[in-house]
Design an enzyme around this catalytic site. Structure first.
Site, PDB file in Angstrom:
ATOM      1  CG  ASP A 242      -7.109  -1.891  -4.034  1.00 26.39           C
ATOM      2  OD1 ASP A 242      -7.688  -1.043  -3.325  1.00 26.39           O
ATOM      3  OD2 ASP A 242      -5.895  -2.122  -3.962  1.00 26.39           O
TER       4      ASP A 242
ATOM      5  CB  SER B 118      -0.970  -0.084   1.188  1.00 23.55           C
ATOM      6  OG  SER B 118      -1.950   0.913   1.131  1.00 23.55           O
TER       7      SER B 118
ATOM      8  CG  HIS C 172      -5.875  -1.593  -0.307  1.00 26.06           C
ATOM      9  ND1 HIS C 172      -5.321  -1.115  -1.474  1.00 26.06           N
ATOM     10  CD2 HIS C 172      -5.103  -1.089   0.701  1.00 26.06           C
ATOM     11  CE1 HIS C 172      -4.274  -0.350  -1.189  1.00 26.06           C
ATOM     12  NE2 HIS C 172      -4.128  -0.330   0.126  1.00 26.06           N
TER      13      HIS C 172
HETATM   14  C1  MLT Z   1      -1.343   5.999  -0.166  1.00 23.46           C
HETATM   15  O1  MLT Z   1      -1.713   6.974   0.439  1.00 23.46           O
HETATM   16  O2  MLT Z   1      -0.162   5.705  -0.349  1.00 23.46           O
HETATM   17  C2  MLT Z   1      -2.412   5.115  -0.722  1.00 23.46           C
HETATM   18  O3  MLT Z   1      -3.624   5.784  -0.709  1.00 23.46           O
HETATM   19  C3  MLT Z   1      -2.488   3.818  -0.007  1.00 23.46           C
HETATM   20  C4  MLT Z   1      -2.800   4.006   1.450  1.00 23.46           C
HETATM   21  O4  MLT Z   1      -1.901   4.225   2.217  1.00 23.46           O
HETATM   22  O5  MLT Z   1      -3.974   3.914   1.824  1.00 23.46           O
END
Ligand code: MLT
Length: 208
Positions: free
Chosen positions: A155, A105, A186
């Site tokens: 996701d 992520s 996700h």
């Molecule tokens: C981010 O902010 O890098 C992406 O939205 C993934 C997350 O951290 O939720």
């Protein structure tokens, strides 16, 4: 703390010949989160696991965002540089080779930014639920670096078009990209672990 210092965990290699892993957690995680994942994916590898230095309502991240999926790109650049310096300093301190990043992520997004901005820092990357980190990335030269991109078809944070664009961007920059879209959201699934483990085994064999 100096610019290049991150709170982190380091675990030395348990067996020679496995690439070191740079473990990069998701929003709200920390340096302990992905140690278990790293051991499952590549049991003998040295593990270098920093904690993101940006706080969002107390939750550690690797760069600032303006909203979910909308990034502060100046901060992405600055933080990717800081992380690159940390990795280079840690390599000297612990005597390890260039690592393969394993990012989830937000951690996958900073790993993608590192590939595009400072490709020499990483030997390759496993990007779990990553998105395009920069709208106008510099022309990177990835020279065949292996990248495994695992996306979730359901996701809610990363649209399919975005992960496809990231795969194309990295391929055009010369990376050897394997992109798989899994029946997942996700969150990670068992299939992520299996695919990551098999992929890194092949990277190993090729490097040996
Ligand atoms: C981010 O902010 O890098 C992406 O939205 C993934 C997350 O951290 O939720």
């Amino acid at each position: 703390m100096t610019e290049t210092e991150f709170i982190h965990r380091f675990e030395p290699a348990a067996s020679a010949g496995s690439p070191p892993l740079l473990l990069l957690h998701g929003t709200g995680g920390d340096e302990n989160d992905l140690l278990g994942l790293g051991k499952m994916i590549s049991p003998g590898s040295a593990l270098l696991s920093p904690r993101g230095r940006v706080l969002e309502h107390g939750m550690p991240r690797f760069f600032r965002r303006l909203a979910e999926g909308v990034f502060d790109e100046d901060d992405v650049r600055r933080r990717a540089n800081e992380l690159g310096e940390f990795v280079n300093a840690a390599r000297q301190r612990y005597g390890i080779a260039a690592p393969v990043a394993v990012g989830f992520s937000n951690g996958a997004n900073i790993a993608a930014a590192l590939l595009l901005l400072k490709p020499e820092v990483l030997a390759g990357a496993i990007l779990l639920r990553a998105m395009v980190p920069l709208s106008d990335p510099p022309k990177a030269e990835l020279g065949g670096k292996p990248v495994l991109l695992l996306s979730g078809q359901a996701d809610p944070i990363v649209p399919a078009s975005n992960s496809a664009k990231l795969a194309a961007l990295l391929s055009q920059a010369g990376a050897s990209v394997t992109h798989r879209v899994l029946p997942a959201g996700h969150q990670l699934s068992q299939a992520d672990l299996t695919l990551a483990r098999d992929w890194i085994g092949n990277v190993d064999a090729k490097a040996a």
